[in-house]
Design a protein around this motif. Structure first.
Motif, PDB file in Angstrom:
ATOM      1  N   LEU A 116     -66.932  17.182  10.552  1.00 39.31           N
ATOM      2  CA  LEU A 116     -67.222  16.745  11.912  1.00 39.31           C
ATOM      3  C   LEU A 116     -68.492  15.912  11.898  1.00 39.31           C
ATOM      4  CD1 LEU A 116     -66.752  17.127  15.104  1.00 39.31           C
ATOM      5  CD2 LEU A 116     -68.572  18.831  14.907  1.00 39.31           C
ATOM      6  N   THR A 118     -70.877  14.001  14.782  1.00 43.03           N
ATOM      7  CA  THR A 118     -71.020  13.889  16.230  1.00 43.03           C
ATOM      8  C   THR A 118     -72.489  13.749  16.622  1.00 43.03           C
ATOM      9  OG1 THR A 118     -70.471  14.946  18.352  1.00 43.03           O
ATOM     10  CG2 THR A 118     -71.143  16.395  16.553  1.00 43.03           C
ATOM     11  N   GLU A 119     -72.705  13.219  17.830  1.00 43.42           N
ATOM     12  CA  GLU A 119     -74.037  13.209  18.440  1.00 43.42           C
ATOM     13  C   GLU A 119     -74.161  14.293  19.507  1.00 43.42           C
ATOM     14  OE1 GLU A 119     -75.566   9.310  19.529  1.00 43.42           O
ATOM     15  OE2 GLU A 119     -73.991   8.365  18.329  1.00 43.42           O
ATOM     16  N   ASP A 120     -73.079  15.026  19.731  1.00 48.89           N
ATOM     17  CA  ASP A 120     -72.997  16.035  20.774  1.00 48.89           C
ATOM     18  C   ASP A 120     -73.289  17.411  20.179  1.00 48.89           C
ATOM     19  OD1 ASP A 120     -72.138  17.941  22.648  1.00 48.89           O
ATOM     20  OD2 ASP A 120     -70.633  16.576  23.484  1.00 48.89           O
ATOM     21  N   ASP A 122     -73.408  20.345  21.644  1.00 47.53           N
ATOM     22  CA  ASP A 122     -72.466  21.367  22.105  1.00 47.53           C
ATOM     23  C   ASP A 122     -71.177  21.315  21.285  1.00 47.53           C
ATOM     24  OD1 ASP A 122     -74.199  22.273  24.046  1.00 47.53           O
ATOM     25  OD2 ASP A 122     -73.411  20.942  25.601  1.00 47.53           O
ATOM     26  N   LYS A 123     -70.703  20.103  21.008  1.00 48.55           N
ATOM     27  CA  LYS A 123     -69.502  19.946  20.189  1.00 48.55           C
ATOM     28  C   LYS A 123     -69.746  20.481  18.774  1.00 48.55           C
ATOM     29  CE  LYS A 123     -66.435  17.469  21.341  1.00 48.55           C
ATOM     30  NZ  LYS A 123     -65.174  17.705  22.098  1.00 48.55           N
ATOM     31  N   ALA A 124     -70.932  20.199  18.242  1.00 53.55           N
ATOM     32  CA  ALA A 124     -71.270  20.687  16.903  1.00 53.55           C
ATOM     33  C   ALA A 124     -71.289  22.214  16.873  1.00 53.55           C
ATOM     34  CB  ALA A 124     -72.623  20.133  16.474  1.00 53.55           C
ATOM     35  N   ALA A 126     -69.648  24.281  18.786  1.00 52.80           N
ATOM     36  CA  ALA A 126     -68.276  24.789  18.889  1.00 52.80           C
ATOM     37  C   ALA A 126     -67.574  24.726  17.537  1.00 52.80           C
ATOM     38  CB  ALA A 126     -67.502  23.985  19.926  1.00 52.80           C
ATOM     39  N   TRP A 127     -67.812  23.655  16.772  1.00 61.30           N
ATOM     40  CA  TRP A 127     -67.150  23.506  15.471  1.00 61.30           C
ATOM     41  C   TRP A 127     -67.783  24.381  14.398  1.00 61.30           C
ATOM     42  CZ3 TRP A 127     -62.796  21.342  13.474  1.00 61.30           C
ATOM     43  CH2 TRP A 127     -61.981  20.682  14.405  1.00 61.30           C
ATOM     44  N   ARG A 130     -65.791  27.338  14.716  1.00 60.86           N
ATOM     45  CA  ARG A 130     -64.425  27.130  14.251  1.00 60.86           C
ATOM     46  C   ARG A 130     -64.368  27.115  12.722  1.00 60.86           C
ATOM     47  NH1 ARG A 130     -60.672  22.533  16.923  1.00 60.86           N
ATOM     48  NH2 ARG A 130     -61.284  23.808  18.715  1.00 60.86           N
ATOM     49  N   LYS A 166     -80.306  15.634  14.589  1.00 58.31           N
ATOM     50  CA  LYS A 166     -79.972  14.564  15.523  1.00 58.31           C
ATOM     51  C   LYS A 166     -81.176  13.646  15.738  1.00 58.31           C
ATOM     52  CE  LYS A 166     -78.236  13.375  20.051  1.00 58.31           C
ATOM     53  NZ  LYS A 166     -77.760  13.836  21.377  1.00 58.31           N
TER      54      LYS A 166
END
Length: 284
Positions: A116, A118-120, A122-124, A126-127, A130, A166
């Protein structure tokens, strides 16, 4: 024949290249990239210590020094219009940028760990949940430096690391952690020259970071058809002429490419290989 050997500093690789080149009646010419001056609109185009670089037959890029100095990459892209440059600068950029590496491996359908970018934050996060077990890596860098395994780290530590990465790199690069066979951690370095894997080694450690410069140890590894196949696919995807392909072996025997190094050392590999790797490379 005269070949420029380009490196900001002299190391074991440079001395081996110069030795073999002389054995093969090739004149090596040491060039420090920070000392190159380029010109446009005049007769001479590239100069190093009063020497016209275009008088050489080819250039071998070992170490361009400051990886943030994109002028140096651009100089060698320009030089490519006049002579062979090994490895091509664009290929070195592909290898040095983990997102570009992952994207090219994906495009060419080369097996690699789930990743993954990403710059997000929250998304990081979540993963991270996962993946269950994953590694945070700088998008630029090599040698196993600056990477963190996030399993069992407190939530605040994960958030602090994500924010730090980041801020420093502008993007977060997360890759699933692959458990390897055996009691110790290991991966495979396959050394590709042209369309052949000339040598392989296991990099083994009691720590999950197996890089030789991080106290990993080298052991001989057989070049199997499976290793050669995946290493050559990765080599073609990244556009290199030669390089070190780092391969991880999961507990079911499957192989995945972790990274591709476009300017590797082969000092440790040469100690566990019967092949004269330097000669293979210079002859090619």
């Amino acid at each position: 024949m005269k070949i420029g050997v380009v490196s900001e500093s002299r190391d074991w690789v440079i001395s081996q290249l110069e030795r073999v080149m002389r054995d093969l009646n090739i004149t090596p010419v040491y060039i420090k990239p920070s000392g190159i001056t380029s010109y446009t609109g005049v007769d001479i185009k590239f100069e190093y210590r009063g020497r016209n670089i275009l008088d050489l037959d080819a250039l071998f890029l070992r170490d361009l020094g400051d990886t943030n100095n994109y002028y140096r990459y651009d100089v060698f892209k320009y030089i490519e219009h006049y002579m062979p440059v090994i490895n091509p600068p664009e290929a070195l950029e592909n290898c040095g940028n983990k997102f570009k590496t992952s994207a090219l491996l994906d495009l060419y359908k080369v097996p690699h760990p789930r990743t993954l970018v990403t710059e997000d934050i929250d998304k990081a996060m979540a993963w991270i949940e996962r993946f269950e077990d994953c590694v945070l890596k700088p998008i630029f860098g090599n040698g196993g430096e600056g990477i963190y395994r996030l399993k069992n780290k407190p939530l605040t530590t994960k958030l602090n690391l994500l924010n730090e990465y980041k801020k420093r790199y502008g993007v977060i690069y997360l890759q699933e952690f692959i458990n390897t066979p055996g009691e110790e951690y290991r991966d495979i370095r396959a050394f590709v020259v042209g369309d052949k894997v000339v040598a392989c080694m296991y990099r083994i450690s009691n720590h999950w970071i197996t890089n030789i410069r991080q106290n990993g140890r080298a052991e001989s590894c057989e070049v199997t058809p499976e290793i050669e196949s995946i290493a050559l696919k990765a080599k073609r995807a990244l556009g290199i002429v030669y390089g070190g392909v780092d391969i991880i072996e999961d507990r079911d025997g499957g192989l995945k490419v972790l990274e591709v190094n476009g300017a590797p050392s082969w000092e440790a590999l040469s100690k566990v290989s019967k092949v004269d790797i330097t000669r293979c490379l210079v002859e090619h």
